[in-house]
Design an enzyme around this catalytic site. Sequence first.
Site, PDB file in Angstrom:
ATOM      1  CB  CYS A 153      -1.076   0.015   1.318  1.00 23.28           C
ATOM      2  SG  CYS A 153      -0.356  -0.358   2.763  1.00 23.28           S
ATOM      3  CB  VAL A 157      -0.002   5.667  -0.462  1.00 16.48           C
ATOM      4  CG1 VAL A 157      -0.220   7.263   0.086  1.00 16.48           C
ATOM      5  CG2 VAL A 157      -1.212   5.077   0.264  1.00 16.48           C
TER       6      VAL A 157
HETATM    7  S1  SF4 Z   1       1.042  -2.068   5.327  1.00 16.16           S
HETATM    8 FE1  SF4 Z   1      -0.270  -2.421   3.566  1.00 16.16          FE
HETATM    9  S2  SF4 Z   1       0.652  -3.924   2.386  1.00 16.16           S
HETATM   10 FE2  SF4 Z   1       1.765  -4.013   4.374  1.00 16.16          FE
HETATM   11  S3  SF4 Z   1       0.898  -5.951   5.075  1.00 16.16           S
HETATM   12 FE3  SF4 Z   1      -0.360  -4.028   6.026  1.00 16.16          FE
HETATM   13  S4  SF4 Z   1      -1.775  -3.813   4.178  1.00 16.16           S
HETATM   14 FE4  SF4 Z   1      -0.374  -5.221   3.557  1.00 16.16          FE
END
Ligand code: SF4
Length: 520
Positions: A153, A157
Amino acid sequence: MPQNADHVLDHFDLFRQPEYREMLANKKKNFENPVAEAEVQRVVEWTKTPEYREKNFAREALTVNPAKACQPLGAVFAAVGFEGTIPFVHGSQGCVAYYRSHFSRHFKEPSSCVSSSMTEDAAVFGGLNNMIDGLANTYNLYKPKMIAVSTTCMAEVIGDDLNAFIKTAKDKGSLPMSYDVPFAHTPAFVGSHITGYDNALKGVHEHFWGGKAGTVEKLQRVPNETINFIGGFDPYTVGNLREIRRIFDMMGFEYTIIADNSDVWDTPTDGTFRMFDGGTTIDEMVAAVNSKATVSMQEYCTEKTMKYIEEEWKHETVAFNHPIGVKATDDFLLEISRLTGKAVPEQIKLERGRLVDAMADSSSHIHGKKFAIYGDPDLCIGLAQFLMENGGEPTHILATNGSPKWAEKVQAMLDANPFGKNCHVYPLRDLWHMRSLLFTEPVDFLIGNTYGKYLERDTGTPLIRIGFPIFDRHHHHRYPVWGYQGGLNVLVWILDKIFEEIDKNTIVPAHSDFSYDIIR
Ligand code: SF4
């Protein structure tokens, strides 16, 4: 302290010693500002009521214990299914440690996966330099045949562009220009691990069939009679894919299993560490474009991939919903028979008869029992169908990553079956919702992953462990749940729990043990 070298206590016993009990009690009293026990109990009881259930189901802004993981986890699952391939997740180390540990705990195997190790500076300025260095390190250290890239993510972003980053990394000499680096954007804040699986698998298809990100000519399709098979994100992938191979080999036709991770998560201990093992080869992937049809065992894991295959390469595509049991396996085999022109062998028909026989022997114990099921959308369908086939009554079906459209399909299936008439389907709900359901509309058994053990303890509903992840029991993933043999495994897992409960309920001497029987 009670721990010493002459008498080593494991943690079960160690933290029950008086020293530790006293330390924890002091900690609570002096630092945790605890609420009075009576007040805690009052609230606990209130959370079991229909009034609380209503509030719980009205919540919108919060998810508690979702029965799903994030997209990159699914992308890693797909990537390790290709020969010599290492998954490369563009994001932080912590995320990737989570994927590795999740798979290692479920499959009891080391699970290799690298990250671009993005930290604060990459989060502000973008992760291009991490990609340039990371791809070079991965290529030189592990010597993979392919690197499959996905994103966390954080990278999403920021808006890092994988296509441009990989091109730049190749321009800067991180990798040979012709080296295969399929990629997929897998934003973790939408969808779930099944969306990530789908995106990553589509990414691999696009890469090979669509001209390797525009660097070579698109493949030209020369149709043949081969069948492509995709298992989907499947907790039983080791047992299931081997069972599918056995069945297809018996039927005698050419096929390619795409993203076959059955060997890499079941390597033998023989003195050799295998970072890579088995998997679909690059040659097989290139040739797969020519196949006659692609079969997916899990519709909701492969929606985008199947659409891509159908539209771009004019394959016939057929999708199932994690077929478990007699009818679902019948439908699957008949469809394979239609596609290949091969008859279902006598040996498999015998296996069908044996499963029917086993169900007839035992279904009186399942008949009329109520079940709550949670998990991935396709697995929920397969399990519910099999339960109803045995006279069981699915009562709550919940998938955090199930869509309202999925729920409509499941409800139609339930409405068409007398054993499903009292069942409700809950898409986009979590395990805290399930807790309310289990308190206000109790069932006999709960079916789901290891996280259900907290619901089992809390609500007293016995848990049958089927799904992903299963951390606290070993080796179930080696057993198939597909095919008639697989149906037998699921039947036994369900029955074992039912018999354990019957034994527990009849065990008190001179009170209930007149039914504590040797024969069940
Ligand atoms: S920070 Fe985002 S990508 Fe990383 S484990 Fe958590 S939800 Fe998944």
